[in-house]
Structure formats: structure tokens, C-alpha cells
Design an enzyme around this catalytic site. Sequence first.
Site, PDB file in Angstrom:
ATOM      1  N   HIS A   1      66.208  45.023  51.858  1.00 19.82           N
ATOM      2  CA  HIS A   1      67.477  44.741  51.183  1.00 19.82           C
ATOM      3  C   HIS A   1      67.983  46.021  50.532  1.00 19.82           C
ATOM      4  O   HIS A   1      67.192  46.831  50.060  1.00 19.82           O
ATOM      5  CB  HIS A   1      67.286  43.648  50.126  1.00 19.82           C
ATOM      6  CG  HIS A   1      68.594  43.107  49.632  1.00 19.82           C
ATOM      7  ND1 HIS A   1      69.377  43.794  48.734  1.00 19.82           N
ATOM      8  CD2 HIS A   1      69.273  41.974  49.938  1.00 19.82           C
ATOM      9  CE1 HIS A   1      70.479  43.087  48.501  1.00 19.82           C
ATOM     10  NE2 HIS A   1      70.442  41.989  49.220  1.00 19.82           N
TER      11      HIS A   1
ATOM     12  N   LYS B   1      69.484  29.748  47.675  1.00 20.29           N
ATOM     13  CA  LYS B   1      70.274  29.743  46.444  1.00 20.29           C
ATOM     14  C   LYS B   1      69.979  28.445  45.700  1.00 20.29           C
ATOM     15  O   LYS B   1      69.622  27.471  46.335  1.00 20.29           O
ATOM     16  CB  LYS B   1      71.778  29.820  46.766  1.00 20.29           C
ATOM     17  CG  LYS B   1      72.189  30.932  47.724  1.00 20.29           C
ATOM     18  CD  LYS B   1      72.279  32.262  47.030  1.00 20.29           C
ATOM     19  CE  LYS B   1      72.736  33.348  48.022  1.00 20.29           C
ATOM     20  NZ  LYS B   1      72.752  34.675  47.433  1.00 20.29           N
TER      21      LYS B   1
END
Length: 466
Positions: free
Chosen positions: A284, A165
Site C-alpha cells: 500500500h 470497512k
Amino acid sequence: VGFKAGVKEYKLTYYTPEYETKDTDILAAFRVTPQPGVPPEEAGAAVAAESSTGTWTTVWTDGLTSLDRYKGRCYNIEPVPGEADQYICYVAYPLDLFEEGSVTNMFTSIVGNVFGFKALRALRLEDLRIPVAYVKTFQGPPHGIQVERDKLNKYGRPLLGCTIKPKLGLSAKNYGRACYECLRGGLDFTKDDENVNSQPFMRWRDRFLFCAEAIYKSQAETGEIKGHYLNATAGTCEEMMKRAIFARELGVPIVMHDYLTGGFTANTSLAHYCRDNGLLLHIHRAMHAVIDRQKNHGMHFRVLAKALRMSGGDHIHAGTVVGKLEGERDITLGFVDLLRDDFIEKDRSRGIYFTQDWVSLPGVIPVASGGIHVWHMPALTEIFGDDSVLQFGGGTLGHPWGNAPGAAANRVALEACVQARNEGRDLAAEGNTIIREASKWSPELAAACEVWKEIKFEFKAVDTLD
């Protein structure tokens, strides 16, 4: 002419309560909400018809084939407890209706036009039983759980990951630096976020190069095998394959794909390439909640999980039970078993409608990710067991001392939980004590415990059993 034109009720042809299902049939459990005035038998038969051989009127070409051989059949209907107008309709499909080795074709039939059908207010596919004969036409996951452990030389504990992130905006060099710090600190994997593809601020090739450098540097310094899920998802299948090929040329162990937005056709191609070339494949599930979050319409995630095991993937995100994203414990553990185990018994208390035999198709490792931190470690270790990946994005990078100490805190917490479990301690009851004891000799863990001691995501789960 020998055929009677006109519209006739679906249930006359497609509702067959006396039908004995065959071992080769694909079985589906639909949650059907009929429009007012439509009887459940007609609604169930309509689902069977519209997802197999039927159309809205009798056609003369029906006489050119054997409908009895090819039609879907609604063979059982149960009312849903506590819901006045919902029914579970069981439909059996003959295997010949489906192309071998194609999840795409299976879904186009079973969850195609029928979901827009006017006679139904809502429709949800709760579960599928994939027959052994059909399972055997799929390669499945490129490698599976045991081969992955052997490749990574990591045994007897869950694996640790971290999503880098901020997910968007970093340059490739800074991104690679964050990967290196996390891997050096003690994690097994770092991860591209699902929407990191090849944007103007960080093109894919630059990212791949800097992440490969991070992997090799951290491996040399720690003596452990490391990986970064390089997201190969792209706008075209050709571009996706180009990225996967470049990853293989760099010698990295694992690539990644967004299987729902990328599509099952692309995913299966990538899975085949990964097996042929020794790459692990992380999956994902971006977009899954669009399909599976509503209780009465769409498709349950356990169906998407089964489809992924057929199409191919070594890891898939599967909720956390304890973090910031949706997932009730029994239901989550139900589809976690469907991902990992070879044979899963029917168990309605966990939402499993059919007994499923995967006949040695490799298993998929579930990934717990989303809003989890060191205080969750005992619960995660207990719920998911060893064959899982526990992913801490903010729970690593949010550490007050930086990324490497954040990674060290997670690794210490995990090792402490695994050791306590192996000594026979009860993680559910003693979890906080175990973490506190470990933090006495790990300043990194102590700092992490202090930062996240009050954080909880407590909302009622939407996806509950009836």
C-alpha cells in the site's frame, strides 16, 4: 597548498553539456524552479553537486579523490513548455556513488538535502533511469505476476479484491466474518486497510487467526484459492517480521506492507522473507500524495513505483483513473507499464523520460482501488487489462443486500466484461450495455447497478502532462 579556498560557482564544475552518458549511470530528470536571478545552468549544476560530491565551498580534501570520477553532472537543460521559470534538468550519477541493493541509499543521495536547497524555489524528481548494472543488485518483487497466477490458479482475467470497512473499529471476529462473506461471494482477495495494524479494539494476532479461518472456510466452499492481505506493518522491523512469520505459520498466501510509512529498509527485508517463504506481498502506498501530489515539488509517483519494484512487492496501489483518487489516464498507464513490463521505451507523452530495461526483474501487479463500483468495471477492464487487481471496498460492502451479494455482483460484472472483450466487443463504447445485459440474470448485480447509477467523482486531475 595547491588548492584555492573560497566559494565558486557550481556550474564551473557540475554543468557539463558535452558529457556523453554511460550505460552504467543513474540518470535523473528534475523539474527545477530556480529563485529569481539564479540562471538555470547554475540551478541544475547545484542539484547535481548537492546530490553527489559537492558542498557549498571548496574543501582541501577534494584533492584526495578524483571528482571527475565521482561527481554528478547536469548534462542537459530544457525549458518546461508553458511555465516561465521551470526547467527540466537532466543529471547523470556515476554508479559508484550508490550502495548495491539499497533503495534507501539511492534516495538518500538523489532526493536528500538538495530538496531544501535555498537557491531553488522548488524541485521535483520526475523520473529515474536505473541502469541494468544496478537493477541486477536487487531481488525485486518476491514472486512477480506469472508466479502469482500459478500460485492462485487464476488466469485470463483481472483479480478482484475488497478492503474491509469500516477500516477501524470492528472486533477481530466481526472482521473475519466480513472477509468470509466477501470471499464466499466470489472475490479473490480481501484486504486490511493500510492503518489496520494492532489497535486496542483488534490486536493483530486475533485478526490473523479469524481471517485465516475465513480464507479456509471460503476455499472449502468455493473450490477457489482465496487470500486476505494481512497487514504486517508495525512500529519496529522486528515486530513486522514476527507478524509475517505468524502469517506463514497459518499457511495463508499473502501479507501486506505500507512501504512509504514503513520505510524502504523494512520493505526490502520483508520482500526477501516473502520470497524465501513463498508469501505474496501486497504493497500500500499510504503517504505517497504527500510526496507526489504537488506538480512542482517532491517526487513523481513513477519514481516511487520504480523504487518499489526494486525494493520488492507483488502488488501496489496505482490509482484508478475513474474513481475518487487522483490519476490521469496516460500518466497512470505510463507507470503501470513501468511496474509490469520488462522493457519500457522513453515516451514523454506519458511522462516517461527515459527508456528503462528491467532485465527480467519480476513485474508488479497494479491495484486499482478507491471509489470504484460495478459501473466502472468495463472501463477498468479496458484500462488495466488482465494483470491487475480491481478493489471494491464500499463497492462491495455497500451493496444493499450485504457483503456476499456485493461480492457476487462484482464477480458477475467482471466475468461479463472479460467475456465481452474476448468476443471482440468495445468495452469503452458498450460498457453500460454489457453491465445491463449481465444484470438481467444476476439480481445481485441489478441491485448494485441501481444503488450506484448516479455516483461520479469528477474533478480535474492535478497531475497533468505539460
